[in-house]
Write an enzyme that holds these catalytic residues in place. Sequence first.
Site: not given
Length: 432
Positions: A75, A120-122, A161
């Site tokens: 995202v 963002a992050k995934g 992460d």
Amino acid sequence: MDTMIASLRPLADGTMPSPGTPYAIALQQFEQAADLIGLDQGMRDFLRHPRRELTVNFPVAMDDGSLHMYTGIRVHHSTIRGPSKGGIRFHPSVDLNEVRALAMWMTWKCAVVNIPYGGAKGGVIVDPDLLSERELCALTRRYTAEMALLFGPESDIPAPDVNTNPQVMAWIMDTYSMTKGYSVPAVVTGKPLAVGGSEGRLEATGRGVVYTIREALRAQGKSIADVTVAVQGFGNVGSVAARLLAEQGAKVVAVSDVSGGVTNPQGLDIDDLRAYWRENGQRVSGYRQGDAISNADLLALPVDVLVLAALENQLRGDNADRVRARIIAEGANGPTTPEADIILADKGIVTIPDVLCNAGGVTVSYFEWVQGLQAHFWSEDEVNHQLERIMTSAYQTVMDEARRSNVNTRMAAQALAIRRVADATRLRGIFP
Ligand code: GLU
């Protein structure tokens, strides 16, 4: 303002996250901070929506010859202040709304420390403990190939992460580079040093947490050597923070991870615990130089500083009143719910909010990206010095905002961040 929890509104596609989930919390925090700065309705609607999202379903050939399907997500919450930036987590509880929340928090985090990135992050829905090294590599490579539409040194730069590490970043760098035909180190940060990583990146999040704790203690006329600490989470953030705090004279009296916790009122020997953790399958439970303690009891210890370095939603309306620490340092993203924030504020507990407290990781990611683009590398001293400068100045800016607006530190940090992103949006204008 501090005693109010904002109500939720549906998103443009008509959906609304379930109350109490990280995304609902991220949106509630946003509405409250937007109220505080008097953000107009149009800008508010723009900034509360993610810019783009990609969900992929992909196969991995397992060691036993079978195929297994996995779901991966990325995202981009915002690209207003620069390329989108944020980590990738491998965890069974990953879902689209969680990733949306984490991406939004990355936007505010990058703005709080004033580095030129959006958020963002995934994530991939997987328990990496169940995979062999080869399966983990294949999963990472296929996820990267599916996300090649988004990833790039000028567009979207992933990082570690929860449950991802420098090795995983090296595989991402290699996979992306293979599609280009040349090495592109700046496509990802948190890489090993040997493939263009930065000195100090591995420790940066924990080190940044400690800088913010030092500043919070300084405001109370104390120093790290005077205090007792409990640390929830013993991964890359919690273990480094615990070690640095102990090195600076703090008594780390308890540590926990998914396997349970250990406590020793005389202070734990963090180097020894770390060695045990390595030998014990990366688990702290069963460590002999201390007594067992549950996660719930660790959160309620009468310590000066409680470091939350595990996952979201750890302090909630149903357990926050048990907290006896004076300072809470949010090494994790989203560990405290809005209900808990109110209870903690009533008890006079100072929270160093996630978007400030754990911003050291993305700050050194920024240094790594800059070094990679220039192919010119800094010494560890230089990295740590620049990190300290950014973290202490962001800390002071957030505290000034909190005093000026008479709000808690989380609202102050988010208000500051949202104002910066809104200002950049106004200057760029709305396309077309
Ligand atoms: N995953 C880390 C965070 O939540 C680091 C992100 C990055 O370095 O891009 O801040």
